[in-house]
Design a protein around this motif. Structure first.
Motif, mmCIF file in Angstrom:
data_model
loop_
_atom_site.group_PDB
_atom_site.id
_atom_site.type_symbol
_atom_site.label_atom_id
_atom_site.label_comp_id
_atom_site.label_asym_id
_atom_site.label_seq_id
_atom_site.Cartn_x
_atom_site.Cartn_y
_atom_site.Cartn_z
ATOM 1 N N UNK A 344 0.776 -1.231 0.000
ATOM 2 C CA UNK A 344 0.000 0.000 0.000
ATOM 3 C C UNK A 344 0.804 1.274 0.000
ATOM 4 N N UNK A 345 2.132 1.177 -0.220
ATOM 5 C CA UNK A 345 2.975 2.373 -0.162
ATOM 6 C C UNK A 345 3.335 2.926 -1.540
ATOM 7 N N UNK A 346 2.740 2.391 -2.598
ATOM 8 C CA UNK A 346 2.903 3.003 -3.914
ATOM 9 C C UNK A 346 4.003 2.450 -4.793
ATOM 10 N N UNK A 347 4.502 1.272 -4.510
ATOM 11 C CA UNK A 347 5.569 0.706 -5.341
ATOM 12 C C UNK A 347 5.097 0.465 -6.775
ATOM 13 N N UNK A 348 3.857 -0.016 -6.914
ATOM 14 C CA UNK A 348 3.339 -0.330 -8.250
ATOM 15 C C UNK A 348 3.307 0.907 -9.139
ATOM 16 N N UNK A 349 2.856 2.040 -8.600
ATOM 17 C CA UNK A 349 2.794 3.276 -9.389
ATOM 18 C C UNK A 349 4.185 3.719 -9.831
ATOM 19 N N UNK A 350 5.169 3.532 -8.960
ATOM 20 C CA UNK A 350 6.553 3.896 -9.302
ATOM 21 C C UNK A 350 7.060 3.045 -10.463
ATOM 22 N N UNK A 351 6.837 1.742 -10.373
ATOM 23 C CA UNK A 351 7.330 0.843 -11.414
ATOM 24 C C UNK A 351 6.645 1.122 -12.742
ATOM 25 N N UNK A 352 5.340 1.372 -12.705
ATOM 26 C CA UNK A 352 4.612 1.670 -13.934
ATOM 27 C C UNK A 352 5.160 2.948 -14.580
ATOM 28 N N UNK A 353 5.453 3.953 -13.758
ATOM 29 C CA UNK A 353 5.988 5.214 -14.284
ATOM 30 C C UNK A 353 7.367 5.013 -14.904
ATOM 31 N N UNK A 354 8.224 4.240 -14.225
ATOM 32 C CA UNK A 354 9.567 3.991 -14.766
ATOM 33 C C UNK A 354 9.487 3.281 -16.117
#
Length: 726
Positions: A344-354
């Motif tokens: 729930x700390x936003x790792x998925x959004x970071x990876x998608x952006x990268x």
């Protein structure tokens, strides 16, 4: 005076895989009635002709039984015994159908024909030259396995380990065991030093012979490796071996010096620690690649990082948190970076952006994870194909190594590795060796989870060395705050000892709640509640599949509330029936869920892969199993590497998520009750988690925040390079 009975083992009524205690029905020769036999009988299987020695006893509950003191497996001599033996599936290639045809044709001479005149098998309709050859080959292998079993039965070696011994050493297995027992302990994971040592001492090897002391010192490091250590202070290594061999330090010190001189063991951190050569090579490789990559020029095209991040933010339709902005920036600017945080700390959004940013720059990126389930999740999160590390590096069974290495690197300029807390030293070295020095490496993982199953603590060591930029994600985003699973997992991590919603029985469960604790203070009740959850509550109240959607995670293997017993109980409840194939104490059936426990590069299935048995061929003694990556055929020699997976360990669940997780938690699990184990288990559940057990065990786990220290050498090897070299 012991009595001797010879007959066919018709049925196995009970078998304990821990101590090899067996209860079975045996039909004595010349007697139409079966008798009950009980005793320690490792490797005994249905259809075998046994010669048992012992005496009769009268059990108050079960009646007259023959208590076995010793036994031997012999080839059957009667037509009935031969028919039962061949029809049992013990000899691959002959199932019940062909067993009847062969025995009808050759009668009591059947076994002699197979052994000495196998070409005559073609006289039987339906058996051609190919099948006849495979039957002969399987027959010879089975005889070799039986010889090894008979030799090892007094040492408590299981049937599956005997199969692996014969697979490796062939017909020479027994000879090697007798002449070089310590070699077997060194080369075979299935035969431990203690077993080899008992054999050696019985054969006359001296207590303080150099061979025994050297083998003990090497095994001691292997045993410490199994606890996660890649190196060990010399004093602790010696003391561990003293306890293992019941000898003295002054006897071991010269042998330790000898092993260091021959490079069977190498020094780490000067002379203060020692490690096996493969771990020295692995950690040195990781350190060298990390430092070389940090020094090398970036292979990425020019990127205006802040503008690129805002572009990705616009595509995401929400504003990135400062920590997310920082993590994406480090991934693009720094050659090696780490992102760590809980659910729930936003790792998925970071990876998608990268992935979106480097793809927009026409950069070929590589996404990988240690397990198939984790790779699937990474693919779904980013919209880009991810692979397991093994499949990415392409292991070549013929060469015995990965195709991609430093001489044949991956063709990429950007690497994202998810679930990197699962990386052990050897696998990490193989991956890092194959990454070009101009590429960017982004390691993503939750450093607070259990460390890798294999030896090493790679992610933690890379963070602790201080040379690699790290972003720590601490904020739980609003859409996750209402999840009891996520909030409880973070509370556990922070030592907040608030127990989840506690109920007394299944009938008190609220199907709408995502996290509940069913109280059960004794193991038998715990097992029964788990069975009822899977058999009744989940399919009826939640309308979900207990096999496909549910995973039972258990802290320990042994005992009533252990993995072995849970698998037996849940198999009977969820996949009942008698048809199937027996291997050791387990009867496999079509529909069973199984887990691979060892990398099998020939079949392209790896440690931790979970599959379902689609069908069983009794004639060939094979299982057809569907794994995430495809369907494979397992032969009897492969079955030593699999086990039922209705229940698995928390360690084995790493990298996976399941719609429903059931976690038995008992005081009997005290040796494994640690905060990081409970936290890891809680983070495996996506929709529902049901804890079943003793609330005291919950408090024991939350309060135990001091997991056993792992001795590793990676951090020091990186620091030896020094910041001045960057």
């Amino acid at each position: 005076m012991p009595e001797t009975i010879r007959g066919v083992l018709e049925r196995i009524l009970f078998s304990n895989e821990e101590n090899y205690y067996l209860v079975g029905e045996m039909r004595p020769e010349g007697d139409p009635a079966s008798v009950t036999i009980t005793g320690i009988m490792p490797g005994a299987q249905c259809g075998e002709t046994l010669e048992v020695k012992g005496h009769w006893v009268m059990d108050r509950k079960y009646g007259r039984q023959f208590k076995v003191k010793s036994f031997d497996s012999i080839l059957p001599s009667t037509v009935h015994g031969i028919r039962k033996y061949l029809g049992s599936g013990l000899v691959p290639g002959i199932g019940r159908h062909f067993a009847n045809k062969v025995v009808d044709h050759f009668g009591s001479e059947t076994l002699d024909i197979i052994s000495q005149e196998s070409a005559r098998l073609r006289e039987v309709p339906g058996i051609g030259s190919t099948r006849a050859h495979s039957i002969k080959k399987a027959w010879e292998e089975q005889r070799a396995i039986r010889k090894v079993m008979v030799f090892l039965q007094t040492y408590g070696v299981s049937a599956n380990r005997c199969v692996r011994l014969v697979k490796r050493y062939g017909n020479e297995a027994k000879t090697i065991l007798q002449n070089e027992p310590y070699r077997v302990a060194r080369e075979m994971e299935g035969i431990g030093f203690k077993t080899a040592d008992r054999i050696a001492l019985n054969l006359g090897f001296g207590n303080e012979s150099p061979k025994r002391l050297d083998a003990g010192l090497l095994f001691s490091l292997r045993e410490l490796e199994a606890e996660g250590h890649t190196c060990m202070p010399r004093e602790q290594w010696i003391q561990h071996t003293v306890n293992l061999l019941d000898t003295s330090e002054n006897k071991l010190d010269p042998r330790a010096d000898h092993l260091l001189k021959t490079r069977d063991v190498v020094s780490a951190e000067g002379d203060s620690r020692v490690q096996l050569p493969e771990f020295h090579r692995a950690e040195t490789t990781i350190a060298e690649v990390v430092m070389r990559t940090l020094r090398a020029e970036s292979g990425l095209p020019p990127i205006k990082v802040d503008i690129a991040i805002r572009w990705a933010q616009d595509r995401a339709n929400f504003q990135f948190a400062p920590e997310q902005f920082e993590a994406i920036g480090k991934g693009l600017r720094e050659k090696v970076s780490i992102i760590t945080g809980g659910p729930g700390t936003g790792k998925t959004s970071i990876l998608r952006a990268l992935v979106q940013i480097v793809s927009a720059k026409k950069v070929t990126g590589v996404l990988a994870a240690p397990t198939g389930r984790a790779a699937q999740r990474l693919s779904a999160a980013t919209g880009t194909q991810a692979k397991t590390i093994h499949r990415l590096l392409k292991f070549d069974p013929g060469l015995g190594r990965f195709q991609h290495d430093n001489s044949n690197p991956l063709q990429t300029r950007f690497v994202i590795l998810d679930e990197s807390s699962m990386l052990d030293a050897r696998l990490a070295a193989s991956l890092f060796r194959a990454i070009p020095h101009t590429a960017h490496i982004v390691l993503v993982g939750d450093v607070n989870q259990l460390p890798s199953v294999g030896a090493g603590n790679v992610l933690n060591d890379l963070i602790e060395c201080g040379m690699v930029p790290v972003t720590r994600l601490r904020k739980i985003f609003r859409q996750h705050r209402e999840s009891s699973i996520i909030s409880t997992a973070h509370n556990v991590l922070n030592g907040v000892n608030s127990i989840p919603c506690l109920v007394r029985d299944i009938g008190d469960l609220d199907p709408e709640k995502d996290l509940q604790f069913i109280k059960a203070t004794d193991p038998e009740k715990c097992v029964d509640i788990v069975r009822r959850l899977c058999q009744d509550f989940i399919p009826r109240k939640l309308n979900m599949n207990p096999l496909r959607d549910t995973q039972v995670l258990v802290p320990m293997h042994k005992g009533i509330a252990g993995i072995g017993n849970f698998n037996a109980v849940l198999q009977r409840a969820l996949n009942p029936g008698r048809n199937g194939m027996t291997f050791g104490p387990v009867r496999y059936r079509a529909g069973d869920k199984i887990i691979q426990n060892r990398n099998n590069y020939d079949l392209n299935v790896f440690n931790g892969d979970i599959g379902n048995i689609e069908s069983i061929d009794s004639e060939k003694a094979t299982l057809r199993v569907r794994f995430d990556n495809g369907t494979v055929e397992l032969t009897r020699s492969d079955l030593g590497d699999v086990s039922p997976a209705y229940a698995i360990s928390v360690h084995k669940s790493q990298g996976s998520e399941y719609p429903i997780v059931i976690l038995p938690l008992m005081k009997q699990h005290y040796m494994m009750l640690q905060r990081n184990l409970l936290y890891t288990a809680l983070t495996r559940g996506k929709q529902k988690i049901y804890l079943v057990g003793d609330p005291t065990a919950w408090f024991m786990a939350v309060n135990n925040a001091d997991p056993a220290k792992r001795f590793t050498g990676l951090r020091e090897k990186i620091l030896q390079s020094g910041p001045q070299n960057l």
